[in-house]
Write a protein that holds these residues in place. Structure first.
Motif, PDB file in Angstrom:
ATOM      1  N   ALA A 143      14.338 -20.955 -43.391  1.00  0.00           N
ATOM      2  CA  ALA A 143      12.986 -21.499 -43.271  1.00  0.00           C
ATOM      3  C   ALA A 143      12.993 -22.617 -42.225  1.00  0.00           C
ATOM      4  O   ALA A 143      13.971 -23.351 -42.090  1.00  0.00           O
ATOM      5  CB  ALA A 143      12.496 -22.037 -44.614  1.00  0.00           C
ATOM      6  N   TYR A 144      11.909 -22.716 -41.491  1.00  0.00           N
ATOM      7  CA  TYR A 144      11.777 -23.792 -40.514  1.00  0.00           C
ATOM      8  C   TYR A 144      10.309 -24.178 -40.388  1.00  0.00           C
ATOM      9  O   TYR A 144       9.406 -23.392 -40.680  1.00  0.00           O
ATOM     10  CB  TYR A 144      12.345 -23.377 -39.155  1.00  0.00           C
ATOM     11  N   VAL A 145      10.098 -25.431 -39.967  1.00  0.00           N
ATOM     12  CA  VAL A 145       8.746 -25.958 -39.821  1.00  0.00           C
ATOM     13  C   VAL A 145       8.200 -25.532 -38.465  1.00  0.00           C
ATOM     14  O   VAL A 145       8.723 -25.914 -37.420  1.00  0.00           O
ATOM     15  CB  VAL A 145       8.727 -27.496 -39.944  1.00  0.00           C
ATOM     16  N   GLN A 146       7.158 -24.733 -38.466  1.00  0.00           N
ATOM     17  CA  GLN A 146       6.508 -24.305 -37.240  1.00  0.00           C
ATOM     18  C   GLN A 146       5.476 -25.330 -36.787  1.00  0.00           C
ATOM     19  O   GLN A 146       5.270 -25.514 -35.585  1.00  0.00           O
ATOM     20  CB  GLN A 146       5.833 -22.942 -37.450  1.00  0.00           C
ATOM     21  N   ALA A 147       4.820 -26.001 -37.739  1.00  0.00           N
ATOM     22  CA  ALA A 147       3.832 -27.029 -37.413  1.00  0.00           C
ATOM     23  C   ALA A 147       3.903 -28.110 -38.483  1.00  0.00           C
ATOM     24  O   ALA A 147       3.749 -27.813 -39.668  1.00  0.00           O
ATOM     25  CB  ALA A 147       2.421 -26.450 -37.328  1.00  0.00           C
ATOM     26  N   PRO A 148       4.134 -29.375 -38.104  1.00  0.00           N
ATOM     27  CA  PRO A 148       4.107 -30.461 -39.094  1.00  0.00           C
ATOM     28  C   PRO A 148       2.678 -30.722 -39.560  1.00  0.00           C
ATOM     29  O   PRO A 148       1.719 -30.155 -39.024  1.00  0.00           O
ATOM     30  CB  PRO A 148       4.673 -31.654 -38.311  1.00  0.00           C
ATOM     31  N   LEU A 149       2.530 -31.572 -40.550  1.00  0.00           N
ATOM     32  CA  LEU A 149       1.196 -31.885 -41.063  1.00  0.00           C
ATOM     33  C   LEU A 149       0.315 -32.451 -39.954  1.00  0.00           C
ATOM     34  O   LEU A 149       0.684 -33.414 -39.291  1.00  0.00           O
ATOM     35  CB  LEU A 149       1.304 -32.893 -42.206  1.00  0.00           C
ATOM     36  N   THR A 150      -0.839 -31.844 -39.752  1.00  0.00           N
ATOM     37  CA  THR A 150      -1.702 -32.236 -38.649  1.00  0.00           C
ATOM     38  C   THR A 150      -3.152 -31.906 -38.994  1.00  0.00           C
ATOM     39  O   THR A 150      -3.443 -31.041 -39.825  1.00  0.00           O
ATOM     40  CB  THR A 150      -1.301 -31.505 -37.352  1.00  0.00           C
ATOM     41  N   TYR A 151      -4.079 -32.626 -38.329  1.00  0.00           N
ATOM     42  CA  TYR A 151      -5.506 -32.316 -38.452  1.00  0.00           C
ATOM     43  C   TYR A 151      -5.926 -31.212 -37.481  1.00  0.00           C
ATOM     44  O   TYR A 151      -7.057 -30.734 -37.552  1.00  0.00           O
ATOM     45  CB  TYR A 151      -6.350 -33.560 -38.172  1.00  0.00           C
ATOM     46  N   ASP A 152      -5.040 -30.836 -36.576  1.00  0.00           N
ATOM     47  CA  ASP A 152      -5.369 -29.849 -35.546  1.00  0.00           C
ATOM     48  C   ASP A 152      -5.287 -28.446 -36.132  1.00  0.00           C
ATOM     49  O   ASP A 152      -4.260 -27.768 -36.058  1.00  0.00           O
ATOM     50  CB  ASP A 152      -4.400 -30.004 -34.361  1.00  0.00           C
ATOM     51  N   ARG A 153      -6.377 -27.981 -36.717  1.00  0.00           N
ATOM     52  CA  ARG A 153      -6.389 -26.667 -37.363  1.00  0.00           C
ATOM     53  C   ARG A 153      -6.252 -25.536 -36.352  1.00  0.00           C
ATOM     54  O   ARG A 153      -5.665 -24.490 -36.658  1.00  0.00           O
ATOM     55  CB  ARG A 153      -7.688 -26.509 -38.160  1.00  0.00           C
ATOM     56  N   ASP A 154      -6.774 -25.725 -35.152  1.00  0.00           N
ATOM     57  CA  ASP A 154      -6.677 -24.671 -34.139  1.00  0.00           C
ATOM     58  C   ASP A 154      -5.225 -24.409 -33.748  1.00  0.00           C
ATOM     59  O   ASP A 154      -4.817 -23.266 -33.549  1.00  0.00           O
ATOM     60  CB  ASP A 154      -7.496 -25.052 -32.903  1.00  0.00           C
ATOM     61  N   THR A 155      -4.433 -25.483 -33.639  1.00  0.00           N
ATOM     62  CA  THR A 155      -3.024 -25.313 -33.291  1.00  0.00           C
ATOM     63  C   THR A 155      -2.268 -24.589 -34.392  1.00  0.00           C
ATOM     64  O   THR A 155      -1.453 -23.691 -34.126  1.00  0.00           O
ATOM     65  CB  THR A 155      -2.375 -26.680 -33.028  1.00  0.00           C
ATOM     66  N   VAL A 156      -2.534 -24.952 -35.649  1.00  0.00           N
ATOM     67  CA  VAL A 156      -1.878 -24.266 -36.770  1.00  0.00           C
ATOM     68  C   VAL A 156      -2.245 -22.784 -36.770  1.00  0.00           C
ATOM     69  O   VAL A 156      -1.388 -21.915 -36.972  1.00  0.00           O
ATOM     70  CB  VAL A 156      -2.276 -24.930 -38.097  1.00  0.00           C
ATOM     71  N   SER A 157      -3.524 -22.473 -36.517  1.00  0.00           N
ATOM     72  CA  SER A 157      -3.956 -21.069 -36.471  1.00  0.00           C
ATOM     73  C   SER A 157      -3.264 -20.313 -35.345  1.00  0.00           C
ATOM     74  O   SER A 157      -2.839 -19.167 -35.515  1.00  0.00           O
ATOM     75  CB  SER A 157      -5.474 -21.002 -36.284  1.00  0.00           C
ATOM     76  N   THR A 158      -3.144 -20.969 -34.173  1.00  0.00           N
ATOM     77  CA  THR A 158      -2.502 -20.317 -33.028  1.00  0.00           C
ATOM     78  C   THR A 158      -1.029 -20.044 -33.306  1.00  0.00           C
ATOM     79  O   THR A 158      -0.514 -18.959 -33.016  1.00  0.00           O
ATOM     80  CB  THR A 158      -2.649 -21.199 -31.777  1.00  0.00           C
ATOM     81  N   LEU A 159      -0.336 -21.019 -33.884  1.00  0.00           N
ATOM     82  CA  LEU A 159       1.086 -20.843 -34.187  1.00  0.00           C
ATOM     83  C   LEU A 159       1.292 -19.742 -35.220  1.00  0.00           C
ATOM     84  O   LEU A 159       2.274 -18.988 -35.145  1.00  0.00           O
ATOM     85  CB  LEU A 159       1.679 -22.161 -34.683  1.00  0.00           C
ATOM     86  N   LEU A 160       0.384 -19.632 -36.175  1.00  0.00           N
ATOM     87  CA  LEU A 160       0.495 -18.555 -37.157  1.00  0.00           C
ATOM     88  C   LEU A 160       0.256 -17.197 -36.504  1.00  0.00           C
ATOM     89  O   LEU A 160       0.961 -16.222 -36.789  1.00  0.00           O
ATOM     90  CB  LEU A 160      -0.497 -18.777 -38.294  1.00  0.00           C
ATOM     91  N   SER A 161      -0.741 -17.117 -35.617  1.00  0.00           N
ATOM     92  CA  SER A 161      -1.046 -15.836 -34.969  1.00  0.00           C
ATOM     93  C   SER A 161       0.099 -15.371 -34.077  1.00  0.00           C
ATOM     94  O   SER A 161       0.252 -14.171 -33.840  1.00  0.00           O
ATOM     95  CB  SER A 161      -2.331 -15.962 -34.152  1.00  0.00           C
ATOM     96  N   GLU A 162       0.917 -16.292 -33.572  1.00  0.00           N
ATOM     97  CA  GLU A 162       2.035 -15.936 -32.697  1.00  0.00           C
ATOM     98  C   GLU A 162       3.284 -15.528 -33.466  1.00  0.00           C
ATOM     99  O   GLU A 162       4.252 -15.068 -32.865  1.00  0.00           O
ATOM    100  CB  GLU A 162       2.356 -17.114 -31.768  1.00  0.00           C
ATOM    101  N   ALA A 163       3.284 -15.715 -34.788  1.00  0.00           N
ATOM    102  CA  ALA A 163       4.451 -15.358 -35.593  1.00  0.00           C
ATOM    103  C   ALA A 163       4.613 -13.840 -35.638  1.00  0.00           C
ATOM    104  O   ALA A 163       3.641 -13.102 -35.750  1.00  0.00           O
ATOM    105  CB  ALA A 163       4.302 -15.915 -37.006  1.00  0.00           C
ATOM    106  N   VAL A 164       5.852 -13.386 -35.558  1.00  0.00           N
ATOM    107  CA  VAL A 164       6.154 -11.956 -35.581  1.00  0.00           C
ATOM    108  C   VAL A 164       7.213 -11.677 -36.632  1.00  0.00           C
ATOM    109  O   VAL A 164       8.052 -12.531 -36.944  1.00  0.00           O
ATOM    110  CB  VAL A 164       6.630 -11.449 -34.202  1.00  0.00           C
ATOM    111  N   ILE A 165       7.175 -10.488 -37.189  1.00  0.00           N
ATOM    112  CA  ILE A 165       8.144 -10.087 -38.206  1.00  0.00           C
ATOM    113  C   ILE A 165       9.530  -9.978 -37.570  1.00  0.00           C
ATOM    114  O   ILE A 165       9.681  -9.448 -36.482  1.00  0.00           O
ATOM    115  CB  ILE A 165       7.733  -8.745 -38.830  1.00  0.00           C
TER     116      ILE A 165
END
Length: 343
Positions: A143-165
């Motif tokens: 497990a690793y942290v892709q995004a630390p706690l942040t108010y930037d919801r767009d960045t969290v959404s983008t990082l999640l969309s870029e995740a691949v199996i």
């Protein structure tokens, strides 16, 4: 008020003028002075060159000044606005193991794999978290942290969309994901310590067992909401025809339920996108943490204004130059024809 983010760019403003000043003077050849057959009667060559040189010099100087102003990043700084700092703080842990590629989920009437459905639903969940601080953990073999706690919801959404199996392996380290989230929450003084864990299997990897991670979460006051992803029924085609199987038979619901209830959270079963709506209501009911009031000053970038004006002047200059050349060629051709006719 108006300010320039890169004010030091103005130091290059006199650069073209210095280059022009320090450049060696060119002498006019006597032969050039004689090449004036295209001038109108009564017009001197020197007067024509002086008049034609003024406009390009003025335009080029103005364009250069506008480009320098745009490069200095002008921006308008508004009045301070007080923003109450009240919201939830939660980590999202998303499974990227190999089983997440199974196409047993329905999304908008089409068959998709589990990760695609998870991304779609979690994206909507993230957009609803206005005022909350979100973090993102991805896990498989580890497990690793892709995004630390942040108010930037767009960045969290983008990082999640870029995740691949398969990005971090094919297995499932549920214990490591919970332990990493607990460690992140432990670094904060005030937080409601909520972890939302989405997985489709059982713990098959990692350095921490789910039992150890559960005890760690209990000791640190971390509330874990677990979500089991995957359909109960799926038709597959074989040589003997179609048959029905349970693609989620590896899902350890007992373990996920135990972790959730022991930490004060809740276990949810997500067989489709609609079943995840229940978690929205539960998380909306969480009491937000009230922090210190934050102040912000709205900042409006203005660099596009001088840049657009410089582009418009450059385009106008190019068009005028083309028209002038075209007119000169026609005039010259006409004079040549008149000269030949007169002779």
């Amino acid at each position: 008020m108006l300010e320039f983010a890169w004010w030091w760019v103005f130091f290059i403003l006199p650069l073209p003028f210095l280059v022009r000043l320090l450049s060696p003077k060119t002498t006019t050849s006597p032969m050039v002075a004689l090449r004036v057959p295209a001038l109108r009667p009564g017009e001197a060559a020197g007067e024509q060159r002086t008049a034609s040189a003024k406009l390009p010099l003025i335009l080029s100087s103005l364009i250069w000044i506008l480009l320098v102003v745009a490069a200095a990043r002008p921006q308008w700084l508004g009045e301070p606005i007080s923003i109450p700092n009240e919201g939830r703080e939660m980590m999202l842990a998303v499974d990227l193991s190999g089983s997440m590629k199974i196409d047993d989920m329905q999304l908008n009437g089409r068959q998709v794999n589990r990760l695609a459905m998870t991304k779609s639903v979690v994206y909507d969940f993230i957009q609803r978290r206005v005022g909350d601080r979100l973090g993102l953990i991805l896990f498989a073999d580890t497990a690793y942290v892709q995004a630390p706690l942040t108010y930037d919801r767009d960045t969290v959404s983008t990082l999640l969309s870029e995740a691949v199996i398969g990005l971090v392996g094919e297995q499932t380290a549920i214990g490591d994901a919970i332990g990493l989230a607990v460690k992140r929450f432990d670094q904060r003084d005030e937080s409601n310590n909520v972890l939302i864990l989405l997985t489709d299997g059982q713990n098959t990897a990692g350095n921490i067992t789910p039992e150890q991670a559960k005890e760690l979460a209990i000791s640190k006051g971390v509330k874990v909401y677990t979500i089991g992803v995957g359909a109960d029924k799926m038709l597959i085609q074989s040589f003997f025809g179609s048959r029905q199987i349970n693609p989620s038979q590896e899902l350890d619901e007992d373990m996920l339920t135990d972790i959730a209830t022991s930490t004060g959270g809740q276990y949810f079963r997500a067989r489709n996108a609609q079943e995840l709506q229940a978690i929205y209501q539960q998380l909306d009911a969480l009491e937000p943490i009230e922090g210190e009031t934050r102040k912000m000053r709205p900042l409006t970038a203005l660099f596009h204004l001088p840049l657009s004006l410089a582009l418009a002047l450059s385009t106008l200059w190019a068009l005028v130059s083309l028209v002038v050349r075209f007119v000169r060629r026609i005039t010259h051709s006409r004079q040549v024809i008149e000269t030949e006719v007169s002779h």
